[in-house]
Design a protein around this motif. Structure first.
Motif: not given
Length: 125
Positions: A18-20, A90-94, A118-123
Motif C-alpha cells: 500500500x505504501x510502495x 486507496x489501498x484494496x488490501x488494507x 496518521x492513525x487508522x483503524x483497519x479490519x
C-alpha cells in the motif's frame, strides 16, 4: 473451532504494498534503522480487538495502526503524512475502516526532526 490469530494479522507485505513508492520505499515496521535517511515512515500496531459474538470469535479483528511520518522539515512531515493517507485510503488490501482523530505533529529537538502521525483503524478477516 476458530481461534483468534496472534501477531500481525494484517500482513506487513500488505502495508508495504500500500505504501510502495512512499518516501523512496523507506517504510519500516516498529522502528527505523539508526542510519535511516529522512524522509521515512515507521508503522506500528497500537491495538487489536477481535470481533466476538455469543458463539465466539467471528473471524475478524479490528486493528489500529499508527504511521509516523518523519522528515527534516515540518512541511516535509505534513506532505509525507498526506501521501501516506492517500495511499492507505486507496489501498484494496488494507480496506481502512476509518481514520482516527488522534493525529498530531511533533518536533524532536534532540535529533532535529519533525514527525506527523496518521492513525487508522483497519479490519482483517
Amino acid at each position: 473451532e476458530q481461534k483468534i490469530k496472534e501477531g500481525w494479522d494484517i500482513s506487513q507485505s500488505d502495508i508495504k504494498l500500500a505504501l510502495a513508492g512512499i518516501a523512496s520505499n523507506r517504510v519500516y515496521p516498529n522502528a527505523a534503522p539508526e542510519d535511516a535517511t529522512r524522509p521515512f515512515v515507521v508503522y506500528r500496531k497500537i491495538a487489536s480487538e477481535p470481533l466476538m459474538t455469543l458463539q465466539g470469535y467471528a473471524g475478524q479483528t479490528k486493528f489500529i495502526f499508527a504511521f509516523e511520518c518523519w522528515s527534516d522539515t515540518y512541511q516535509g512531515a505534513i506532505t509525507l503524512a498526506d501521501s501516506v493517507r492517500t495511499a492507505i485510503e486507496a489501498s484494496a488490501s488494507l480496506k481502512p475502516l476509518y481514520r482516527e482523530p488522534a493525529e498530531s505533529d511533533e518536533y524532536e529537538p534532540f535529533v532535529d526532526e519533525f514527525v506527523e502521525v496518521a492513525v487508522y483503524t483497519l479490519w482483517h478477516a
